[in-house]
Design a protein around this motif. Sequence first.
Motif, short mmCIF file in Angstrom:
data_model
loop_
_atom_site.label_atom_id
_atom_site.label_comp_id
_atom_site.label_asym_id
_atom_site.label_seq_id
_atom_site.Cartn_x
_atom_site.Cartn_y
_atom_site.Cartn_z
N ILE A 158 17.86 -162.16 19.19
CA ILE A 158 17.03 -161.95 20.37
C ILE A 158 15.58 -161.75 19.94
O ILE A 158 15.30 -161.23 18.86
CB ILE A 158 17.55 -160.73 21.18
N ASN A 159 14.64 -162.20 20.78
CA ASN A 159 13.22 -162.06 20.45
C ASN A 159 12.55 -161.09 21.42
O ASN A 159 13.11 -160.77 22.48
CB ASN A 159 12.51 -163.41 20.44
N PRO A 160 11.34 -160.60 21.10
CA PRO A 160 10.67 -159.60 21.95
C PRO A 160 10.48 -160.04 23.39
O PRO A 160 10.73 -159.27 24.32
CB PRO A 160 9.33 -159.39 21.24
N ARG A 161 10.04 -161.28 23.57
CA ARG A 161 9.79 -161.75 24.94
C ARG A 161 11.08 -161.80 25.76
O ARG A 161 11.11 -161.36 26.91
CB ARG A 161 9.13 -163.14 24.90
N GLY A 162 12.14 -162.32 25.16
CA GLY A 162 13.41 -162.38 25.86
C GLY A 162 13.94 -161.00 26.20
O GLY A 162 14.50 -160.79 27.29
N MET A 163 13.76 -160.08 25.30
CA MET A 163 14.21 -158.72 25.52
C MET A 163 13.45 -158.06 26.68
O MET A 163 14.04 -157.32 27.48
CB MET A 163 14.04 -157.91 24.24
N THR A 198 29.64 -160.55 13.33
CA THR A 198 29.64 -159.13 12.93
C THR A 198 29.52 -158.97 11.42
O THR A 198 29.76 -157.88 10.89
CB THR A 198 30.93 -158.44 13.43
N HIS A 199 29.16 -160.05 10.73
CA HIS A 199 28.90 -159.95 9.29
C HIS A 199 27.79 -158.93 9.07
O HIS A 199 26.86 -158.82 9.88
CB HIS A 199 28.49 -161.32 8.75
N PRO A 200 27.86 -158.14 8.00
CA PRO A 200 26.87 -157.08 7.76
C PRO A 200 25.41 -157.53 7.85
O PRO A 200 24.55 -156.75 8.27
CB PRO A 200 27.20 -156.61 6.34
N LEU A 201 25.11 -158.78 7.50
CA LEU A 201 23.73 -159.23 7.50
C LEU A 201 23.32 -159.95 8.78
O LEU A 201 22.18 -160.41 8.90
CB LEU A 201 23.48 -160.15 6.30
N GLU A 202 24.24 -160.04 9.74
CA GLU A 202 23.95 -160.72 11.00
C GLU A 202 23.26 -159.76 11.98
O GLU A 202 23.50 -158.55 11.94
CB GLU A 202 25.23 -161.25 11.63
N PRO A 203 22.39 -160.29 12.87
CA PRO A 203 21.72 -159.42 13.85
C PRO A 203 22.72 -158.81 14.82
O PRO A 203 23.70 -159.46 15.21
CB PRO A 203 20.76 -160.38 14.56
N VAL A 204 22.47 -157.59 15.21
CA VAL A 204 23.36 -156.89 16.13
C VAL A 204 23.24 -157.47 17.54
O VAL A 204 24.25 -157.64 18.23
CB VAL A 204 23.04 -155.38 16.15
N PHE A 205 22.04 -157.82 17.94
CA PHE A 205 21.83 -158.29 19.31
C PHE A 205 21.32 -159.74 19.32
O PHE A 205 20.36 -160.07 18.62
CB PHE A 205 20.86 -157.37 20.04
N ARG A 206 21.99 -160.57 20.13
CA ARG A 206 21.67 -161.99 20.22
C ARG A 206 21.37 -162.37 21.66
O ARG A 206 21.77 -161.66 22.59
CB ARG A 206 22.86 -162.84 19.73
N ASN A 207 20.69 -163.51 21.82
CA ASN A 207 20.45 -164.01 23.18
C ASN A 207 21.65 -164.82 23.65
O ASN A 207 22.66 -164.94 22.93
CB ASN A 207 19.15 -164.84 23.23
N GLY A 208 21.53 -165.40 24.83
CA GLY A 208 22.65 -166.15 25.40
C GLY A 208 23.04 -167.38 24.62
O GLY A 208 24.16 -167.89 24.77
N ARG A 209 22.14 -167.87 23.74
CA ARG A 209 22.45 -169.04 22.92
C ARG A 209 23.00 -168.67 21.55
O ARG A 209 23.22 -169.54 20.70
CB ARG A 209 21.19 -169.90 22.75
N GLY A 210 23.22 -167.36 21.34
CA GLY A 210 23.79 -166.91 20.08
C GLY A 210 22.77 -166.70 18.98
O GLY A 210 23.13 -166.41 17.84
N GLN A 211 21.48 -166.84 19.31
CA GLN A 211 20.43 -166.62 18.31
C GLN A 211 19.93 -165.18 18.38
O GLN A 211 20.16 -164.48 19.38
CB GLN A 211 19.26 -167.58 18.58
#
Length: 315
Positions: free
Chosen positions: A219-224, A204-217
Amino acid sequence: MEFQHALDEFLLYLKVEQNYSCNTLSSYESDLTLFHSFLKDHKRSTLLEDLNPSLVRRFIQQQTLQHHAKPRSVRRRISSLKSFSKFCLKEQMMSSDFMAGIQSPKMDTKLPVYMNLEEVQKLFRSLEQDERPLSLRNEAMFKLLGTTGMRRQELIDLTWQQIDLYNETILVYGKGKKERLLPLHSMMIPLLKKYKASLLEHQTHPLEPVFRNGRGQAINPRGMNVIFKEVLVKAGLPPHRFTLHHLRHTFASLLLQQRKAETVDEQGNVHYINQEKVDLRTLQELLGHESLATTQVYTHIDFDSKKKAIDSFKF
């Protein structure tokens, strides 16, 4: 000057001076590289001074007849070539415009596909009742798309510093890194707080992405897209009928429909009363359209201000 050298300069200009996104840069590079390959495949000179409209027309003909490019793709490639030619002329890399007289093919105007209110409600209820892992993320992710009209890439790029839960706003970086500040729908505040609380502190650090995939990375367009299709099936909605971009159309289309007052007389006849004037510029700002002409496809939408428009949703 050689075409490839000019192309490198052009892409650098778009990246550094115009601050275009990686996706936009990739599109320009792809379109212009296709034309460069066409020149080489047909043993044509790749010097800018040797280019002319006749060569461009042959390239368009090849793309249409041999590669079966759709009108939208052809229009984009012509647009890319025009921007490139304009840049080369401005930078005095060549003396004549090789795109002079080139016209883009006309396209049929189609109304955007969108969910009706019942379908949106069905989707949202299903998201709320889902108890699988990452269901809270999915609920926050797709409700945010559906209540702000954000583009898919804008949501993927979202970081926590862009969300202000105290002032109930979200700062979106659109095409060309243009900023627009949107009010969050009231239903999103407790949901985002709950979702944020479910994450690890470093996530939840200000510069971290709000939405991640199941591996914690991030999220990318295809996965979404895959996740959205699964969510549609679980909600009992046809996965082939809707895409993520249709949530953006749904947002725009339903806003003004709900801004119309509906009354029923004693005979059971329905009467609609336009409560306030249509304000297409508000919708333009919400969607981040550069041109008002792009927004005019939603002329059936009626609202006054951003906040009123967002809060007019009834789920």
